[in-house]
Design a protein around this motif. Structure first.
Motif, PDB file in Angstrom:
ATOM      1  N   MET A   1       0.866  -1.072   0.124  1.00  0.00           N
ATOM      2  CA  MET A   1      -0.104   0.109   0.243  1.00  0.00           C
ATOM      3  C   MET A   1       1.114   1.646  -0.236  1.00  0.00           C
ATOM      4  O   MET A   1       0.359   2.321   0.056  1.00  0.00           O
ATOM      5  CB  MET A   1      -0.825  -0.053   0.709  1.00  0.00           C
ATOM      6  CG  MET A   1      -1.766  -1.183   0.964  1.00  0.00           C
ATOM      7  SD  MET A   1      -3.620  -1.045   2.602  1.00  0.00           S
ATOM      8  CE  MET A   1      -4.732  -2.554   2.264  1.00  0.00           C
ATOM      9  N   PHE A   2       2.147   0.658   0.432  1.00  0.00           N
ATOM     10  CA  PHE A   2       2.488   2.509   0.138  1.00  0.00           C
ATOM     11  C   PHE A   2       3.922   2.040   0.042  1.00  0.00           C
ATOM     12  O   PHE A   2       4.160   0.820  -0.598  1.00  0.00           O
ATOM     13  CB  PHE A   2       3.369   2.416   2.017  1.00  0.00           C
ATOM     14  CG  PHE A   2       2.793   2.747   3.358  1.00  0.00           C
ATOM     15  CD1 PHE A   2       1.469   3.893   3.096  1.00  0.00           C
ATOM     16  CD2 PHE A   2       1.769   1.848   3.520  1.00  0.00           C
ATOM     17  CE1 PHE A   2       0.802   4.470   3.714  1.00  0.00           C
ATOM     18  CE2 PHE A   2       0.682   1.582   4.018  1.00  0.00           C
ATOM     19  CZ  PHE A   2       0.223   3.235   4.190  1.00  0.00           C
ATOM     20  N   ASP A   3       4.692   3.091  -0.705  1.00  0.00           N
ATOM     21  CA  ASP A   3       6.203   2.776  -1.211  1.00  0.00           C
ATOM     22  C   ASP A   3       7.370   2.403  -0.408  1.00  0.00           C
ATOM     23  O   ASP A   3       7.996   2.999   1.018  1.00  0.00           O
ATOM     24  CB  ASP A   3       7.369   3.846  -1.822  1.00  0.00           C
ATOM     25  CG  ASP A   3       8.209   4.498  -1.802  1.00  0.00           C
ATOM     26  OD1 ASP A   3       8.592   2.661  -2.733  1.00  0.00           O
ATOM     27  OD2 ASP A   3       8.597   5.227  -2.406  1.00  0.00           O
ATOM     28  N   ASP A   4       7.253   1.296  -0.690  1.00  0.00           N
ATOM     29  CA  ASP A   4       8.457   0.403  -0.015  1.00  0.00           C
ATOM     30  C   ASP A   4       9.484  -0.602  -0.315  1.00  0.00           C
ATOM     31  O   ASP A   4      10.340  -0.936  -0.048  1.00  0.00           O
ATOM     32  CB  ASP A   4       7.758  -0.969   0.341  1.00  0.00           C
ATOM     33  CG  ASP A   4       7.367  -2.017  -1.103  1.00  0.00           C
ATOM     34  OD1 ASP A   4       7.766  -1.707  -1.775  1.00  0.00           O
ATOM     35  OD2 ASP A   4       6.926  -3.350   0.179  1.00  0.00           O
ATOM     36  N   SER A   5      10.094   1.016  -1.117  1.00  0.00           N
ATOM     37  CA  SER A   5      11.734   0.308  -1.460  1.00  0.00           C
ATOM     38  C   SER A   5      12.413   0.924  -0.811  1.00  0.00           C
ATOM     39  O   SER A   5      12.578   1.060   0.196  1.00  0.00           O
ATOM     40  CB  SER A   5      11.686   2.082  -2.343  1.00  0.00           C
ATOM     41  OG  SER A   5      11.993   3.057  -2.407  1.00  0.00           O
TER      42      SER A   5
END
Length: 877
Positions: free
Chosen positions: A124-128
């Motif tokens: 759901m989030f930018d998990d880079s």
């Protein structure tokens, strides 16, 4: 008709499926879990379970019979039924995963395991990641492989049987198609028996004797009325079987009856686990009163939602905050605003989440194990097993009895981080992804901390990524709640170091493993803590270890472990002795690198509150006492094996170990810790107490007290009251799996099976199984019903996203300012039933298509091989 129904061909494939389900039933009722408790507390229920399972597959066989009557074309009929049976096989594969979960973690929520581990959860989030290391191998298959190696017999039987059944079903389908290909559907004779006899007397040539042209002679019964009556009776019996099956399924899906849930087929749990918890307003009001009456708040605090129908019944706050939302309360009329105080220097906070950390009683000091006191003087750990933690515990407050709220990591870890209790039939880490929770990462972030997290494994493995990366760029904007999520961690680190990174960290590379060992993550933590400390803020650092993960083989190169051996058969069980040896070896390894982190902090950042806590118990080792204790008092201190079964588990399931200390010289903090140095608390405590303690330590420094829904107590205050022999505040805590639960009050522990009032209550002094003379009594039905309602209340509030609201952290909502109660977004309800149902249907349809392709290829090959000989005329008479 009756003879037709009883034709064995309709029931051969259902019977083969029944064989597999029968194996699951026997294992469920007769086998033990990894914590030595029974999966089912009432073995005699195996008989009705077999009967209900037989009814289930009898209904499937009757479905086959009915399909044959409706669909005359065998090429359509047989693939349809075969497809349906393969769909049933898919359901039985679900049971295999359920069986693994039952045995290892006392769970039965397979569809969420599929979602979390196999199908994956979209981010759901930018998990880079901030750092890229070596590619990581999948740890899930290795973990499952190790589980199966521990009990190869049952798993070999299951997979061999499953393979044989699949092969048999394909063979049965093909041979039946081939057999029926040569035959035309049976046709009744158009006339009476005279017409039939004229057909028989006619001349037949060889050319008309092909199998496909043979007609079956059907004689009309002389007793049509009797046949009609038999048909009615037979169809009525069929309808009764189907109706009973349908009613059982509906009742099982809708009812909370625990006995019924035990006797229905295992794969029904797959559907039942999608049930939502429902409560009426009256039930919620009663449950709220029950919850609040059993959890006494600290002086100066009150429940924040004082409305007749509270939407946030678990949230509490200082009275000046409560009055901001409830100015009509009587005490608000005389409440005076506090004089603002300047905040003091905030300490760093380091929390080590130790994997499966239950070192007691074997690794605990003898005087701690043998004492019947609630608080004991002296360090907790033994030097020869945990030398660094032993040294640290000399200056710390330690806990021999601190419990996680659930097991395994995806429950224990989430409960520690967020305060949520495990759901009764699904996984919070999936279902609560959009919930407002009283999590400590965002709490520290809102107090102007720099926050960081170091992990040993990929975050998607447990579905942690949608929690750890909260507050970052939203990649699924369809969820409005995401935009209001507070930030958890500024920096998150997880990587297997390359050669260059290993040189920078100052470590030797380990062999390629699924997870990063503690030796390397300790160096990563030190390196990145130093980087984060340059932000000019106090730092929250969280480090998760891994090497004590079952089956206690470790994740580093062999040369980095110092083997610990107790001697062959020291504890009377060779297999268990080997497990204890392995656990002690990896625990001592972990202790070494905790020591390195502590040394670094003392040298560079001593203004630090340091916490070590297990994410959950070790489940099976090391539960036995040291032989030295047995020699000191062999009658009273001998380990009591029977308490595992009577209580439906032992201390190794939820109970972990913990310590909290302060490494610096801040006068206010030292004044709180110094009187409690080298003391061990032995009464029931849990994760939420520990986090609440850290909250209040920071709040006292910052002079800013916020609302909370953590059902916890300040452990420094609790230890002080125990030392001074003062009464403890009334408190209830709950930990649970789907098969086992534990309710602890300030003095008593109740351990019981979730399917009924089976278990014991006893005085909550740990370890519990080394005092066989201790008074124990059975759980009453009334107590069991109270506990079930207590858990149901937690379920209902959490699933409705009503346990907490981030808006309660608004520092401006202080008396005399008036604030309105927040309205949370609706709870996120992931439709796994639709996702997995569609997947199952897809499996079934795909299997049907594959079966038809196999059959057509088989038919082509057989037709090519077939050689027709010339037809000779037949002499007629």
């Amino acid at each position: 008709m009756l003879k037709d129904i009883l034709n064995s061909s309709y029931f051969v494939m259902p019977a083969s499926l029944f064989v597999i389900e029968l194996m699951f039933i026997l294992l469920k009722f007769l086998d033990e879990t990894s914590s030595f408790s029974k999966m089912v507390p009432t073995p005699w229920l195996v008989i009705p379970a077999i009967i209900v399972c037989g009814l289930d597959f009898a209904a499937l066989g009757l479905f086959n019979w009915f399909l044959c009557r409706v669909v005359k074309n065998k090429k359509i009929q047989i693939p349809i039924f075969t497809t349906f049976c393969i769909y049933m096989l898919f359901s039985l594969v679900v049971c295999i995963v359920d069986l693994i979960n039952r045995k290892e973690t006392l769970q039965q929520n397979t569809q969420y395991y599929f979602t979390t581990y196999d199908f994956g959860i979209k981010s759901m989030f930018d998990d880079s990641m901030s750092i890229e290391g070596l590619p990581q191998v999948n740890g899930n298959s290795k973990m499952i492989g190790n589980i199966m190696k521990r009990s190869p017999g049952p798993w070999t039987a299951i997979f061999v049987t499953l393979s044989l059944v699949i092969a048999f079903q394909i063979f049965w389908g093909i041979t039946n198609c081939q057999k029926n290909r040569k035959r035309a559907p049976s046709k009744p004779s158009p006339n009476s028996s005279s017409a039939a006899s004229s057909n028989i007397s006619s001349n037949i040539t060889a050319s008309t004797m092909l199998d496909s042209q043979i007609e079956t002679v059907q004689f009309v019964s002389k007793k049509p009325k009797a046949n009609q009556k038999l048909k009615i009776i037979t169809m009525s019996a069929v309808m009764v079987v189907w109706f009973t099956e349908l009613v059982l399924f509906i009742v099982c899906m809708c009812s909370d009856d625990k006995t019924l849930q035990l006797v229905v087929p295992n794969y029904w749990n797959f559907y039942q686990s999608h049930r939502k918890t429902s409560m009426s307003h009256k039930e919620v009001a009663q449950a709220t009163q029950f919850f609040r009456s059993n959890n006494e708040l600290k002086e100066g605090y009150d429940w924040i939602d004082q409305r007749a129908n509270p939407q946030f019944p678990m949230v509490y706050a200082p009275k000046k905050t409560v009055c901001s939302y409830n100015p009509e309360l009587e005490y608000c009329k005389t409440l005076q605003a506090d004089e603002p105080k300047a905040p003091q220097e905030l300490p760093n906070v380091v929390i080590v989440i130790a994997e499966s950390f239950t070192p007691g009683p074997m690794m605990y000091q003898n005087n701690v194990v043998t004492s019947n006191e609630k608080i004991v003087d002296g360090p907790l750990y033994k030097k020869n097993y945990l030398p660094n933690l032993k040294k640290l515990s000399e200056d710390a407050l330690t806990f021999a009895s601190l419990s996680a709220s659930g097991i395994p990591t995806l429950y224990g870890w989430l409960s520690l981080m967020t305060g949520e209790i495990p759901y009764s039939n699904s996984i919070n880490i999936v279902q609560s992804m959009l919930n407002d929770v009283d999590d400590f990462p965002s709490y520290f972030h809102s107090n102007n901390y720099q926050t960081m997290y170091v992990a040993p494994c990929k975050f998607k493995f447990d579905g942690q990524h949608n929690w750890l990366f909260r507050g970052r760029k939203v990649v699924q904007p369809q969820y409005k709640a995401l935009k209001e999520m507070p930030k958890w961690f500024d920096n998150i680190y997880q990587y297997i170091p390359t050669k260059e990174q290993a040189e920078q960290l100052g470590v030797e590379q380990n062999k390629m493993q699924s997870w990063v060992p503690d030796r390397i993550t300790a160096k990563q933590f030190i390196t990145h803590f130093e980087e984060n400390s340059k932000a000019g803020k106090p730092t929250l650092g969280v480090w998760a270890t891994v090497d004590t993960h079952m089956s206690f083989q470790g994740y580093d190169n062999d040369e980095f472990y110092e083997p610990v051996k107790f001697g062959k058969g020291r504890h009377g069980n060779q297999k268990m002795s080997e497990q204890i040896d392995r656990y002690a070896t990896v625990a001592k390894y972990m202790d070494k690198y905790i020591g390195e982190v502590v040394d670094y902090l003392k040298e560079k950042h001593n203004n630090t509150i340091f916490v070590v806590v297990g994410d959950h118990g070790a489940r099976e080792v090391p539960q036995f006492t040291d032989n030295v204790i047995d020699k000191l008092d062999p009658l009273s201190q001998k380990y009591d094996d029977s308490c595992n079964h009577k209580q439906f588990s032992n201390d190794q399931l939820y109970v972990t170990s913990a310590l909290i200390t302060y490494l610096g010289d801040n006068p206010l903090l030292r004044s709180k810790f110094d009187p409690l140095r080298s003391k061990v608390v032995k009464v029931p405590t849990d994760h939420h107490d520990l986090i609440k303690t850290v909250y209040e330590l920071v709040e006292d420094q910052n002079n800013k007290h916020l609302a909370s829904s953590r059902n916890g107590r300040n452990l420094l205050e609790l230890a002080t009251n125990l030392t001074q022999n003062k009464p403890l505040r009334k408190h209830w805590s709950l930990r649970t799996t789907m098969l086992h639960s534990e309710v602890a009050t300030e003095n008593t522990v109740y351990r019981y099976h979730t399917k009924g009032p089976y278990g014991e209550k006893f005085e909550g002094i740990y370890p519990t199984c080394v005092r066989p003379g201790e008074k124990r009594s059975k759980i009453t039905k009334k107590e069991f019903n109270s506990f079930s309602q207590y858990h149901k209340f937690y379920d209902y509030i959490q699933r409705g996203n009503r346990q907490f609201s981030y808006k309660f952290r608004n520092p401006d909502c202080q008396y005399p300012t008036v604030c309105n109660f927040p309205v949370n977004y609706e709870a996120y309800n992931r439709n796994d039933a639709l996702i997995l149902g569609a997947s199952a249907v897809g499996v079934g349809m795909g299997a049907g298509v594959v079966f038809m392709l196999i059959y057509w290829v088989y038919e082509i090959i057989m037709n090519k091989k077939k050689k027709y000989s010339p037809i000779q005329p037949v002499q007629t008479y």
